[in-house]
Design a protein around this motif. Sequence first.
Motif: not given
Length: 148
Positions: A49-78
């Motif tokens: 069973e996949v359980s994500f620590a967060e289901e959404a990430f709000d990167f806020g306000q950025i300017t055109d051309g910026e790159v956002v990297d984010h890592t969603f971590k999950f745990k196998n709770t099965g």
Amino acid sequence: MKYINNLSAALSLLLLVACNNAGNTSNTSATDSTSSSTEVAKANTGNGEVSFAEEAFDFGQITDGEVVDHTFKFKNTGTEPVIISRVSTSCGCTTPEYTSTPVAPNGEGEVKVRFDSHGQSGKQQKIITVVSNAKNNIQTIQLKGEVS
């Protein structure tokens, strides 16, 4: 039947939030929907069973051309290993990388996403669909924010 309904709902959601850019190569298209249905049916065999620590990430306000990297971590709770078979995005401006090895019970994995805001403007909501062999074989996570 439940899994076909889940797949249909996920595909519908992807179509509704797709951006104007050409889709990522891992996106599901109408021509491979039959193979996707087969893949989902084959993937749904485990008691992980996949359980994500967060289901959404709000990167806020950025300017055109910026790159956002984010890592969603999950745990196998099965009780069995989880294998992610595919990760797709709603837009070609978002690219995923993910744990490709089996994640043991109580183990952790991750889905890294990179959003390139070049050519995007306004409020953004990028849906990432994760397909695995877990009981909850289709999971969605999202990036959101605003590009000015």
